[in-house]
Design a protein around this motif. Sequence first.
Motif, mmCIF file in Angstrom:
data_model
loop_
_atom_site.group_PDB
_atom_site.id
_atom_site.type_symbol
_atom_site.label_atom_id
_atom_site.label_comp_id
_atom_site.label_asym_id
_atom_site.label_seq_id
_atom_site.Cartn_x
_atom_site.Cartn_y
_atom_site.Cartn_z
ATOM 1 N N GLY A 123 0.402 19.968 10.395
ATOM 2 C CA GLY A 123 1.471 20.562 11.189
ATOM 3 C C GLY A 123 1.297 20.361 12.681
ATOM 4 N N MET A 124 0.078 20.049 13.095
ATOM 5 C CA MET A 124 -0.149 19.836 14.525
ATOM 6 C C MET A 124 0.506 18.537 15.013
ATOM 7 S SD MET A 124 -1.295 22.634 15.301
ATOM 8 C CE MET A 124 -1.687 22.494 17.032
ATOM 9 N N LEU A 125 0.849 17.640 14.095
ATOM 10 C CA LEU A 125 1.623 16.456 14.487
ATOM 11 C C LEU A 125 2.968 16.893 15.070
ATOM 12 C CD1 LEU A 125 0.961 14.111 11.433
ATOM 13 C CD2 LEU A 125 0.038 13.873 13.744
ATOM 14 N N ALA A 126 3.563 17.901 14.457
ATOM 15 C CA ALA A 126 4.830 18.426 14.977
ATOM 16 C C ALA A 126 4.603 19.077 16.337
ATOM 17 C CB ALA A 126 5.441 19.420 14.001
ATOM 18 N N HIS A 127 3.501 19.792 16.468
ATOM 19 C CA HIS A 127 3.243 20.466 17.732
ATOM 20 C C HIS A 127 3.093 19.475 18.882
ATOM 21 C CE1 HIS A 127 1.022 22.674 20.876
ATOM 22 N NE2 HIS A 127 1.984 23.522 20.619
ATOM 23 N N ARG A 128 2.520 18.348 18.628
ATOM 24 C CA ARG A 128 2.395 17.347 19.688
ATOM 25 C C ARG A 128 3.777 16.945 20.214
ATOM 26 N NH1 ARG A 128 -2.341 16.192 16.965
ATOM 27 N NH2 ARG A 128 -1.678 14.565 15.557
ATOM 28 N N GLU A 152 -1.780 27.740 19.357
ATOM 29 C CA GLU A 152 -2.133 28.888 18.513
ATOM 30 C C GLU A 152 -0.889 29.483 17.860
ATOM 31 O OE1 GLU A 152 -3.817 33.334 19.268
ATOM 32 O OE2 GLU A 152 -4.869 31.713 20.307
ATOM 33 N N LEU A 153 0.160 29.693 18.651
ATOM 34 C CA LEU A 153 1.421 30.202 18.111
ATOM 35 C C LEU A 153 1.971 29.221 17.085
ATOM 36 C CD1 LEU A 153 3.916 32.007 17.942
ATOM 37 C CD2 LEU A 153 4.769 30.895 20.033
ATOM 38 N N TRP A 154 1.982 27.930 17.402
ATOM 39 C CA TRP A 154 2.511 26.953 16.460
ATOM 40 C C TRP A 154 1.712 26.945 15.159
ATOM 41 C CZ3 TRP A 154 6.650 24.971 14.905
ATOM 42 C CH2 TRP A 154 6.618 23.978 13.926
ATOM 43 N N GLY A 176 9.204 13.757 10.877
ATOM 44 C CA GLY A 176 8.061 14.580 11.254
ATOM 45 C C GLY A 176 7.363 15.097 10.008
ATOM 46 N N PRO A 177 6.273 15.845 10.183
ATOM 47 C CA PRO A 177 5.544 16.392 9.037
ATOM 48 C C PRO A 177 6.413 17.337 8.207
ATOM 49 C CG PRO A 177 4.684 17.265 11.102
ATOM 50 C CD PRO A 177 5.688 16.231 11.457
ATOM 51 N N ASP A 178 6.207 17.318 6.909
ATOM 52 C CA ASP A 178 6.989 18.113 5.963
ATOM 53 C C ASP A 178 6.130 19.261 5.452
ATOM 54 O OD1 ASP A 178 8.363 19.164 3.781
ATOM 55 O OD2 ASP A 178 8.976 17.203 3.026
ATOM 56 N N PRO A 179 6.525 20.511 5.691
ATOM 57 C CA PRO A 179 5.739 21.665 5.242
ATOM 58 C C PRO A 179 5.555 21.733 3.725
ATOM 59 C CG PRO A 179 7.412 22.338 6.814
ATOM 60 C CD PRO A 179 7.687 20.900 6.472
#
Length: 157
Positions: free
Chosen positions: A25-30, A78-80, A15-18
């Motif tokens: 980061g929205m890739l993780a949210h999906r 929004e929270l994510w 997944g995306p790496d901070p």
Amino acid sequence: MLTAPEVDRILDRLGPDPLRPRTDGMLAHRRISGSRTAIGALLMDQSVLAGVGNVYRAELLFRHRVSPFRPGRAVDAELWARMWADLVVLMRAGVRMGRIVTTRPEDRTRRRGAVVREDAHYVYRRTGLPCRICGTGVRTEPMVGRNLHWCPACQAA
């Protein structure tokens, strides 16, 4: 030795790496928003989000008052977005300092100078100690093979 295509296949599973600049980061949210799995488990899944370990999991959820047992699909965009932005700041600061500090100065016993180990975290490895915010005893329970730490009062939702 791995070939370039083999390395690419491995990296494509993450997944995306901070810590990577300009990572979405929205890739993780999906992945999170489509799952019934607890957010506390999803944060430890490297295919959802790369690089988040047990300390950041516990502390990020606490800082945003999110129950680690909340289903991923109950974490709105929004929270994510707020959690992702915070995670980027926390992890980059951890790399710069060479240690993980997640508490805000106003929540520490010492508000100036170097952060002592006892003041570095809100809930991680503080089982039974009072929550820094509400005073409720911090709890611990295994989740995805690691000890999960949380405040049952501050993170009720």
